[in-house]
Design an enzyme around this catalytic site. Sequence first.
Site, PDB file in Angstrom:
ATOM      1  N   CYS A  70      91.469  51.162  33.513  1.00  0.00           N
ATOM      2  CA  CYS A  70      90.683  51.693  32.383  1.00  0.00           C
ATOM      3  C   CYS A  70      90.155  53.106  32.593  1.00  0.00           C
ATOM      4  CB  CYS A  70      89.461  50.823  32.128  1.00  0.00           C
ATOM      5  SG  CYS A  70      89.810  49.105  31.829  1.00  0.00           S
TER       6      CYS A  70
ATOM      7  N   HIS B 244      83.227  53.827  29.343  1.00  0.00           N
ATOM      8  CA  HIS B 244      83.689  53.602  30.724  1.00  0.00           C
ATOM      9  C   HIS B 244      84.022  54.879  31.491  1.00  0.00           C
ATOM     10  CE1 HIS B 244      85.729  50.367  33.459  1.00  0.00           C
ATOM     11  NE2 HIS B 244      84.543  50.745  33.882  1.00  0.00           N
TER      12      HIS B 244
END
Length: 515
Positions: free
Chosen positions: A72, A128
């Site tokens: 990610c 993130h």
Amino acid sequence: MFTLFALALLMFNANFPAQASSKPNVVFVLADDLGFADIGYNGGGGQIKTPVLDKLASEGVTLDNYYVQPLCTPSRSALLAGRLPIHTGLQHLALLPAAPYGMPLELPTLPEKLKEAGYDTHMLGKWHLGMYKKEYLPVNRGFDTFYGYYQGMEDYFNHRLCARFPHSYCGLDLHNGTTKDIGKNNTYSAHVFTEEAMRLIQLQSKKSSPMFMYLAYQNVHQPQQVPAQYENQYESIENEQRRILAGQVSVLDEAISNVTEALKEAGMWDNTIFIFSSDNGGNSQALGGVGCNYPLRGNKGTLFEGGIRVAGFVSGPLVEKQEKRNKEWIHISDWYPTILGLAGVSTENLTLDGYDQWAAITGTGHSPRKELLHNYDPLMPSYGFRRRNSPFDNRQQAALRVGDYKIITGIPLADGWYKPVTSKYVVQETSSYDEAVDKISSLNDGSFLQNIFLFNITADPYERNDLSEERPEVVDIMLSKLAKYAQGAVPPLNPANQLKEADPSKHGDSWEPWQ
Ligand SMILES: *[C@@H]1O[C@H](CO)[C@@H](O)[C@H](O)[C@H]1NC(C)=O
Ligand SMILES: *[C@@H]1O[C@H](CO)[C@@H](O)[C@H](O)[C@H]1NC(C)=O
Ligand SMILES: *[C@@H]1O[C@H](CO)[C@@H](O)[C@H](O)[C@H]1NC(C)=O
Ligand SMILES: *[C@@H]1O[C@H](CO)[C@@H](O)[C@H](O)[C@H]1NC(C)=O
């Protein structure tokens, strides 16, 4: 002639910013952990249906040779900074909830550059890329608006993340701008993000400025959760977790239908470029998930194709349909210069690892890409023996593609071919990436462990035929190239966690910047 004309256009744009509205809107949808097979047009694992995404893809350009990073944070940073993770310090794993770092602040972000060209910039969903200081939050990295969560995962309904440190630290992670939103308990995240996206599209339609919307849905990352009506569309799938994942994909499909309809109703669709991508491969049973990358080898988090080659496409009325699937070699870091090119922003003085791929995507040119460092991560456990005279420490985890060839070194992790799970498969609560690393490194007992793989990806896209013994001269060339990349890499950031400081109970039961 063309150059002069292009230059004239550029100057025209520079002198008349009021022309901005002729620039295209860009809507970028990033799915989370969507497996290569888990989209209808790649087979859906024989199970999953995505009529909306399939139709958009077939009306535009399906990218069949499209790569991302294996996890990610690295993928998202490559998208928004246009740089490979080895150049930003984000090459080792994904950000942990209490880790005091983020995408380095000196990097100009894609939305920041777009704002220079008059764009309004909106982000929804998963960030993130760091939150320990407010400077790292999306609204301080070029987004005019943000609605979503800062961390890597959470509960889809109550929007809480419990990070399992020695103890469990739990808190809400849902923010409107920088304000926590306690009002969405029991509302599924894809529905919240979609409704907010539609509201922003409505507002945007009243303005003359172009829009960049980055829609980073939570689906289909773990935990596997979905409202019952979506799961119920898949009664034929016997495994409950897999059935839920299929439902999670269907929510995403419906969400895209709603967003594109809203763009049409707002009169914006005709001037919108719609891009779809997954951030990395699916998490399959190899590492405790129920996603599927088959027939690709490997898993999310690995450097086999299943970790890094994903579904992606470009659509919208501005993009002409292509009869065949597009085979041009594209990487997620290419979107930065490609989107800036569409917006008429010069990349002249930027240091980037990507290329403007618009000509390759629209069939008027070819990808300039000759090689691609998939990753080099010196913090992964060293694995096996060092090859004699190797210029690169092949015990370290890395992968590099040059032309047809790809080398993978170091710890291989999940190296099988994982079909959709069967009825008997039970998700192990405890199985995780870290555990897999521990398990495989514990094998490191001095006996021979294969730490070099060589494939001809063009001839063997499923990595079934290892050529490392047959073609040692190619291995040597690849290792020398890896040595050069290793020299040019910055060290991974990954500072120690600050559990006490980050603890949400000290910040109003919410994940908030703590420094
Ligand atoms: C976010 O805040 C704006 C006002 O600042 C509000 O209009 C909007 O409804 C909020 N979004 C959500 C999803 O609650
Ligand atoms: C959210 O709703 C659930 C179920 O109704 C409830 O048990 C829980 O306490 C609520 N959480 C918060 C933070 O309000
Ligand atoms: C899409 O719109 C329909 C109709 O308004 C709504 O019922 C549905 O919940 C929406 N889906 C998503 C994922 O937002
Ligand atoms: C790039 O930098 C040079 C030297 O500072 C400057 O003259 C030029 O205008 C810059 N180009 C752009 C597009 O900003």
